[in-house]
Design an enzyme around this catalytic site. Structure first.
Site, PDB file in Angstrom:
ATOM      1  CB  SER A 161      -1.054  -0.042   1.470  1.00 51.54           C
ATOM      2  OG  SER A 161      -1.458   1.171   1.119  1.00 51.54           O
ATOM      3  CG  HIS A 191      -4.245  -1.417  -1.238  1.00 50.80           C
ATOM      4  ND1 HIS A 191      -5.109  -2.222  -2.134  1.00 50.80           N
ATOM      5  CD2 HIS A 191      -4.853  -0.323  -0.478  1.00 50.80           C
ATOM      6  CE1 HIS A 191      -6.226  -2.226  -1.299  1.00 50.80           C
ATOM      7  NE2 HIS A 191      -6.112  -1.236  -0.816  1.00 50.80           N
ATOM      8  CG  ASP A 242      -5.358   2.878   0.640  1.00 52.32           C
ATOM      9  OD1 ASP A 242      -6.093   2.006   0.671  1.00 52.32           O
ATOM     10  OD2 ASP A 242      -4.400   1.723   1.697  1.00 52.32           O
ATOM     11  CG  MET A 262      -8.324   7.001   1.876  1.00 48.75           C
ATOM     12  SD  MET A 262      -7.734   7.298   3.833  1.00 48.75           S
ATOM     13  CE  MET A 262      -7.195   5.570   3.536  1.00 48.75           C
ATOM     14  CG  HIS A 299      -9.187  -0.021  -0.507  1.00 48.80           C
ATOM     15  ND1 HIS A 299      -9.398  -0.470   0.711  1.00 48.80           N
ATOM     16  CD2 HIS A 299     -10.569  -0.133  -0.684  1.00 48.80           C
ATOM     17  CE1 HIS A 299     -10.217   0.126   0.993  1.00 48.80           C
ATOM     18  NE2 HIS A 299     -10.698  -0.530   0.683  1.00 48.80           N
ATOM     19  CG  MET A 336     -11.807   3.170   1.862  1.00 50.07           C
ATOM     20  SD  MET A 336     -10.388   2.827   2.948  1.00 50.07           S
ATOM     21  CE  MET A 336      -8.816   3.103   1.836  1.00 50.07           C
ATOM     22  CG  MET A 365     -11.762  -2.745   5.420  1.00 50.96           C
ATOM     23  SD  MET A 365     -10.467  -2.381   4.561  1.00 50.96           S
ATOM     24  CE  MET A 365      -9.645  -1.521   5.422  1.00 50.96           C
ATOM     25  N   GLY A 416      -8.932   4.034   7.033  1.00 54.19           N
ATOM     26  CA  GLY A 416      -9.016   5.755   6.916  1.00 54.19           C
ATOM     27  C   GLY A 416      -7.446   5.990   6.837  1.00 54.19           C
ATOM     28  CG  ASP A 444      -6.976  -2.960   3.245  1.00 51.30           C
ATOM     29  OD1 ASP A 444      -5.600  -1.945   4.157  1.00 51.30           O
ATOM     30  OD2 ASP A 444      -7.131  -2.247   2.455  1.00 51.30           O
TER      31      ASP A 444
END
Length: 224
Positions: A8, A32, A34, A36, A65, A67, A136, A141, A174
């Site tokens: 990540s 990966h 993320d 957000m 991913h 979020m 998860m 977060g 994750d």
């Protein structure tokens, strides 16, 4: 299923993302990413423009991913940009089936993520629509959180549902995945492992990926 490691970049140096990606290129199966939005989760990271730039800087496939709120609106754009896998959260999607199909139609693998409190059983009927289920193992977060051991039975239940379905669905975990937790995740049935600090907090990220893979590939008694 073969073990896959997805480092990540949430734990990487954001000022040097291309260099950080290069440190695991040829070793990691995925990178990966993320995404957000400070709405679905209390953190803000990066979005589509950075993903588009990263796609030009690495040959490692991107595992995006999302979020975010409104994944139905944004997820297909990541697939169309070239992300190889796009995962949306069940809790945020209003039209999950339509969105998952749009991701596939754009040429990416479709993923469905579940927060710790979301029962996996509620989404058994969606297994034909996904290529990967993400459980998860921390509250989403922030990177660097402690692994939630109470999620291991959920991972096992997810594996049982996937096996019952009989499709080629990957099971990803994750959050808090490290050399001390990855074997338990593998034993519970996970086959795709997101690791942030365990990779990018190491002196040699490539070797960290090798070590994690070796641990995850050890023979396990519970899940064959």
């Amino acid at each position: 299923m073969a073990v896959q490691i997805s480092p990540s970049i949430l734990s990487a140096d954001f000022a040097r993302l291309a260099d950080e990606a290069a440190r695991v290129e040829g070793i990691a199966d995925w990178l990966h990413v993320d995404v957000m939005d400070y709405r679905f989760v209390p953190n803000l990271t990066l979005g589509l423009p950075v993903v588009e730039s990263l796609l030009k800087a690495t040959t490692t496939p991107l595992d995006c991913h999302l979020m975010i709120e409104e994944p139905d609106r944004w997820a297909p754009d990541y697939a169309e940009a070239g992300a190889a896998s796009v995962t949306i959260h069940a809790e945020a999607a209003r039209a999950a089936v339509r969105t998952l199909r749009a991701i596939r139609a754009a040429g990416a693998r479709s993923g469905l993520a579940l927060n710790p409190a979301t029962p996996v059983e509620l989404y058994e009927d969606l297994l034909p629509e996904i290529d990967m289920l993400l459980v998860m193992t921390v509250e989403p977060g922030f990177g660097g959180q402690r692994f939630l051991d109470i999620m291991l039975p959920k991972v096992s239940r997810a594996r049982a549902l996937i096996d019952k379905y009989g499709g080629e669905v990957w099971l990803q975990v994750d959050g808090g995945v490290s050399e001390t937790t990855i074997e338990r995740c593998a034993e519970a049935g996970a086959d795709v492992f997101v690791a942030g600090n365990a990779v990018y907090g190491a002196d040699d990220p490539a070797q960290a990926v090798r070590n994690l893979r070796s641990l995850a590939e050890k023979p396990h008694s519970t899940h064959a």
